[in-house]
Design a protein around this motif. Structure first.
Motif, mmCIF file in Angstrom:
data_model
loop_
_atom_site.group_PDB
_atom_site.id
_atom_site.type_symbol
_atom_site.label_atom_id
_atom_site.label_comp_id
_atom_site.label_asym_id
_atom_site.label_seq_id
_atom_site.Cartn_x
_atom_site.Cartn_y
_atom_site.Cartn_z
ATOM 1 N N SER A 42 0.823 -1.196 0.000
ATOM 2 C CA SER A 42 0.000 0.000 0.000
ATOM 3 C C SER A 42 0.870 1.264 0.000
ATOM 4 N N LEU A 43 1.936 1.253 0.796
ATOM 5 C CA LEU A 43 2.853 2.404 0.828
ATOM 6 C C LEU A 43 3.461 2.634 -0.552
ATOM 7 N N GLU A 44 3.881 1.553 -1.209
ATOM 8 C CA GLU A 44 4.490 1.670 -2.543
ATOM 9 C C GLU A 44 3.518 2.329 -3.525
ATOM 10 N N GLU A 45 2.258 1.954 -3.439
ATOM 11 C CA GLU A 45 1.260 2.540 -4.347
ATOM 12 C C GLU A 45 1.048 4.019 -4.036
ATOM 13 N N ASP A 46 0.984 4.330 -2.737
ATOM 14 C CA ASP A 46 0.724 5.713 -2.341
ATOM 15 C C ASP A 46 1.890 6.635 -2.709
ATOM 16 N N ILE A 47 3.108 6.108 -2.690
ATOM 17 C CA ILE A 47 4.285 6.917 -3.049
ATOM 18 C C ILE A 47 4.094 7.564 -4.422
ATOM 19 N N GLN A 48 3.575 6.795 -5.369
ATOM 20 C CA GLN A 48 3.372 7.319 -6.720
ATOM 21 C C GLN A 48 2.382 8.481 -6.703
ATOM 22 N N GLU A 49 1.333 8.341 -5.888
ATOM 23 C CA GLU A 49 0.330 9.412 -5.818
ATOM 24 C C GLU A 49 0.897 10.653 -5.128
ATOM 25 N N GLU A 50 1.689 10.439 -4.067
ATOM 26 C CA GLU A 50 2.260 11.593 -3.352
ATOM 27 C C GLU A 50 3.230 12.367 -4.271
ATOM 28 N N LEU A 51 3.984 11.615 -5.068
ATOM 29 C CA LEU A 51 4.895 12.263 -6.032
ATOM 30 C C LEU A 51 4.112 13.089 -7.039
ATOM 31 N N ASP A 52 3.000 12.534 -7.465
ATOM 32 C CA ASP A 52 2.140 13.236 -8.406
ATOM 33 C C ASP A 52 1.586 14.521 -7.771
ATOM 34 N N HIS A 53 1.259 14.450 -6.477
ATOM 35 C CA HIS A 53 0.785 15.649 -5.777
ATOM 36 C C HIS A 53 1.852 16.748 -5.825
ATOM 37 N N ALA A 54 3.100 16.342 -5.531
ATOM 38 C CA ALA A 54 4.188 17.325 -5.542
ATOM 39 C C ALA A 54 4.285 17.982 -6.925
ATOM 40 N N ARG A 55 4.200 17.160 -7.970
ATOM 41 C CA ARG A 55 4.298 17.702 -9.334
ATOM 42 C C ARG A 55 3.171 18.707 -9.611
ATOM 43 N N ILE A 56 1.950 18.342 -9.239
ATOM 44 C CA ILE A 56 0.795 19.221 -9.487
ATOM 45 C C ILE A 56 0.955 20.545 -8.721
ATOM 46 N N LEU A 57 1.411 20.455 -7.465
ATOM 47 C CA LEU A 57 1.614 21.666 -6.646
ATOM 48 C C LEU A 57 2.711 22.548 -7.245
ATOM 49 N N GLY A 58 3.798 21.911 -7.688
ATOM 50 C CA GLY A 58 4.902 22.656 -8.295
ATOM 51 C C GLY A 58 4.462 23.359 -9.568
ATOM 52 N N GLU A 59 3.659 22.653 -10.361
ATOM 53 C CA GLU A 59 3.166 23.264 -11.602
ATOM 54 C C GLU A 59 2.242 24.440 -11.308
ATOM 55 N N ARG A 60 1.446 24.314 -10.254
ATOM 56 C CA ARG A 60 0.552 25.422 -9.895
ATOM 57 C C ARG A 60 1.364 26.636 -9.441
ATOM 58 N N LEU A 61 2.436 26.395 -8.677
ATOM 59 C CA LEU A 61 3.314 27.510 -8.266
ATOM 60 C C LEU A 61 3.884 28.200 -9.499
ATOM 61 N N LYS A 62 4.324 27.425 -10.453
ATOM 62 C CA LYS A 62 4.877 27.983 -11.699
ATOM 63 C C LYS A 62 3.827 28.828 -12.423
ATOM 64 N N GLN A 63 2.605 28.331 -12.468
ATOM 65 C CA GLN A 63 1.523 29.084 -13.131
ATOM 66 C C GLN A 63 1.253 30.402 -12.408
ATOM 67 N N LEU A 64 1.523 30.425 -11.101
ATOM 68 C CA LEU A 64 1.319 31.652 -10.315
ATOM 69 C C LEU A 64 2.573 32.527 -10.320
ATOM 70 N N ASP A 65 3.501 32.186 -11.219
ATOM 71 C CA ASP A 65 4.720 32.973 -11.370
ATOM 72 C C ASP A 65 5.654 32.839 -10.162
ATOM 73 N N GLU A 66 5.565 31.709 -9.504
ATOM 74 C CA GLU A 66 6.458 31.399 -8.381
ATOM 75 C C GLU A 66 7.227 30.132 -8.774
ATOM 76 N N SER A 67 8.273 29.833 -7.969
ATOM 77 C CA SER A 67 9.012 28.606 -8.233
ATOM 78 C C SER A 67 8.807 27.638 -7.075
ATOM 79 N N PRO A 68 8.627 26.336 -7.377
ATOM 80 C CA PRO A 68 8.653 25.393 -6.257
ATOM 81 C C PRO A 68 10.049 25.402 -5.631
ATOM 82 N N PRO A 69 10.150 25.099 -4.329
ATOM 83 C CA PRO A 69 11.441 25.198 -3.643
ATOM 84 C C PRO A 69 12.380 24.046 -3.982
ATOM 85 N N GLY A 70 13.678 24.285 -3.811
ATOM 86 C CA GLY A 70 14.662 23.217 -3.870
ATOM 87 C C GLY A 70 14.907 22.664 -2.477
ATOM 88 N N SER A 71 15.842 21.751 -2.378
ATOM 89 C CA SER A 71 16.015 21.017 -1.112
ATOM 90 C C SER A 71 16.531 21.896 0.032
#
Ligand SMILES: [Fe+2]
Ligand SMILES: [Fe+2]
Length: 151
Positions: A42-71
């Protein structure tokens, strides 16, 4: 119109998703024993979804003229999701996951509220979509928790 509150919430959520990916991956690797198998899958499956969440959030930041953060912006918070000393302690991982999902749910609810207030329906839609996934994850792990009742 975007606000500082929205970009702060998007940025924080982006970092949290990566912390979740790291801890779910670690726990999916380290857990041992017959009770661990389903939780690990179950954790392995959820990892893929959580990664997808990060991508969607990062793309939304970009659309708002912001940058997602680095490490360098990374700040760890998930103390209860650190790999257990006893690698058969599946219950502690289940509790940690439930805590992480509750935190995520709270964050996305705040994002929905901030986006509604700011009349930003696209960010609101992003938050609603991700919130639905987090609630599904919580339901899944509440099911596991029933199998491993607290004493
Ligand atoms: Fe997520
Ligand atoms: Fe989740």
């Amino acid at each position: 119109m975007t606000t500082d509150e929205i970009t702060d919430l998007l940025t924080g959520a982006y970092i949290d998703e990566f912390e979740t990916v790291m801890n779910y991956q670690t726990n999916a690797i380290v857990l041992d024993g017959i009770h661990a198998e389903e939780v690990k899958t179950s954790l392995e499956e959820d990892i893929q979804e959580e990664l997808d969440h990060a991508r969607i959030l990062g793309e939304r930041l970009k659309q708002l003229d912001e940058s997602p953060p680095g490490s360098e912006s990374f700040e760890a918070n998930q103390h209860s999701l650190q790999p257990p000393e006893d690698t058969t302690d599946v219950q502690s991982v289940i509790e940690g996951v439930l805590e992480a999902e509750a935190d995520a749910i709270e964050t996305y609810r705040s994002l929905i509220e901030a986006a509604t207030e700011a009349n930003d329906p696209v960010t609101e839609d992003v938050a609603v979509t991700i919130l639905a996934d987090e609630e599904a994850h919580r339901t899944e792990f509440r099911g596991f928790q029933k199998e491993f009742p607290m004493d």
